[in-house]
Design an enzyme around this catalytic site. Structure first.
Site: not given
Length: 417
Positions: A180-182
């Protein structure tokens, strides 16, 4: 002969990001030679203290977490107080000589500091200003959730990924790594490079906005077209696929393996190998749709064979014949010749005193003429403050004055000029 420069050599990036999505993006740029100045508050990126295993690679002040080191290699750190007018003026002067600025603050933070895109493009019209936020920036479309904070699990949830991940009759299952971040970080790096290309052609920069939730939806595209075609929301499929069979994870004697038969040809080869060639010619098992309709039967036939073999035996029997992979543990990855020969595990100096070298995952982008940057360790907080300011045109007297006023700080590890 190795090149003297990397693909992004000469690109100057001001990195105001923290946590994961933003730093992951700027690390992709630094891996290929961009000069990334990590601009941190005096307390540092909060990730410096995340996930510190007790007694493992901790610095004297507990600011050298493995989490931080894994996403901030090849960068230099400048400690700057943006709450002070002098600190804001330092950033404005640096923007004049930068190509890219990246930030992942909550919506409106940079504007309240007088450092928003509209203000900074007046200083440098070529500036590519990039932001990654949980629910996007209002410049690209005002979301009802624009003000909401967001982390990995929130993006995985709201982007639709978790609705198709997990056991069919169980609870949704979070994807292990923080995608969800990378993934938003990867999309942002792509957007930055596209905007840089445009700026080279036109002399004009632009605002690049990536929404974490949008990025997850983009890689969960089956959620959309499945619903559009069937009128029903797709459900979790466990470790199998809704359209192909056999396709998924199968138990071995010592772990798990993955098998993907996406054609009748592969299915016939697999049937031969497992000692049941008649399955490969059965009229009701010839197409993907037919095998999917009898998924429980087909998977049971495959599992009956795989569970009596070790992962190594299965690799010897199936590798190169049908799509096959072992479900690798970290121990398996360290021992796998593929990752060794691809140089995907690299050692860098660690930050803690007397700590052993740190193994990091290298960039997967391999380029023939301009290979990626040789990894260097993540920076100490403020390690390059003086050197960076000098490179951006500050005279030594100005630097000394800024240090004396407390607008910037240097660390004990400040590299000599």
């Amino acid at each position: 002969m190795k090149p003297s420069v990397n693909a992004l050599a000469g690109v100057k990036v001001l990195d105001l990001t923290r946590f994961l999505a933003g730093p992951f993006c700027t690390q992709l740029l630094s891996d290929h030679g961009a000069d990334v100045a990590k601009v941190e508050p005096f307390e540092g990126d909060q990730a410096r203290a995340f996930g510190l295993p007790p007694g493992v690679n901790e610095g004297d002040d507990g600011q050298y977490s493995l989490y931080f080191q894994s996403i901030n290699r090849n960068k230099r750190s400048l400690a700057l107080d943006l709450r002070r007018d002098e600190g804001k003026e330092v950033l404005r002067r640096m923007v004049a000589g930068a190509d890219v600025l990246v930030e992942n603050f909550r919506l409106g933070v940079m504007e309240r500091l007088g450092l928003g895109y509209e203000q900074l493009r007046e200083i440098n019209p070529r500036l590519v200003y990039a932001a990654v936020r949980g629910f996007g920036d209002t410049r690209s479309g005002e979301s009802p959730y624009s003000e909401w904070p967001c982390f990995d699990i929130i993006a995985q949830s709201t982007g639709g990924l978790l609705s198709i991940t997990g056991d069919p009759d169980g609870t949704p299952t979070k994807v292990g790594p923080g995608i969800g971040d990378t993934l938003p970080g990867i999309y942002l790096a792509f957007g930055i490079l596209a905007a840089l290309h445009q700026a080279t052609r036109t002399g004009k920069g632009q605002f690049v906005d990536v929404c974490m939730t949008d990025a997850i939806l983009a890689i969960s595209e089956r959620v959309v077209y499945h619903y559009q075609l069937s009128g029903r929301s797709p459900k979790p499929e466990g470790n199998f696929h809704p359209f192909f069979c056999p396709y998924g994870l199968y138990r071995a004697a010592d772990g798990w393996v993955s098998i993907a038969c996406v054609s009748s040809g592969f299915w016939q080869k697999l049937a031969q190998i497992i000692g049941k060639p008649e399955l490969g010619t059965r009229p009701d098992l010839q197409t993907d749709s037919q095998r999917s309709a009898q998924r429980d039967f087909v998977n049971a036939q495959v599992t009956e064979w795989t569970r009596g073999q070790t992962k190594k035996q299965l690799a010897e029997a199936l590798g190169g014949i049908i799509p096959f992979g072992s479900v690798n543990t970290a121990e398996d990855i360290f021992a796998d010749r593929h990752f060794q020969r691809r140089e995907m595990l690299v050692e860098v100096e660690s930050m803690g005193k007397g700590a052993k070298p740190l193994t990091l995952v290298n960039t997967p982008v391999k380029m023939s003429d301009t290979p990626s940057h040789v990894p260097t360790r993540a920076p100490f907080l403020g390690e390059h403050t003086v050197g960076l300011l000098a490179e951006y045109g500050f005279a030594q007297q100005e630097i000394d004055d800024l240090l004396g006023r407390g607008a910037v700080r240097r660390s004990a590890q400040e590299e000599p000029r």
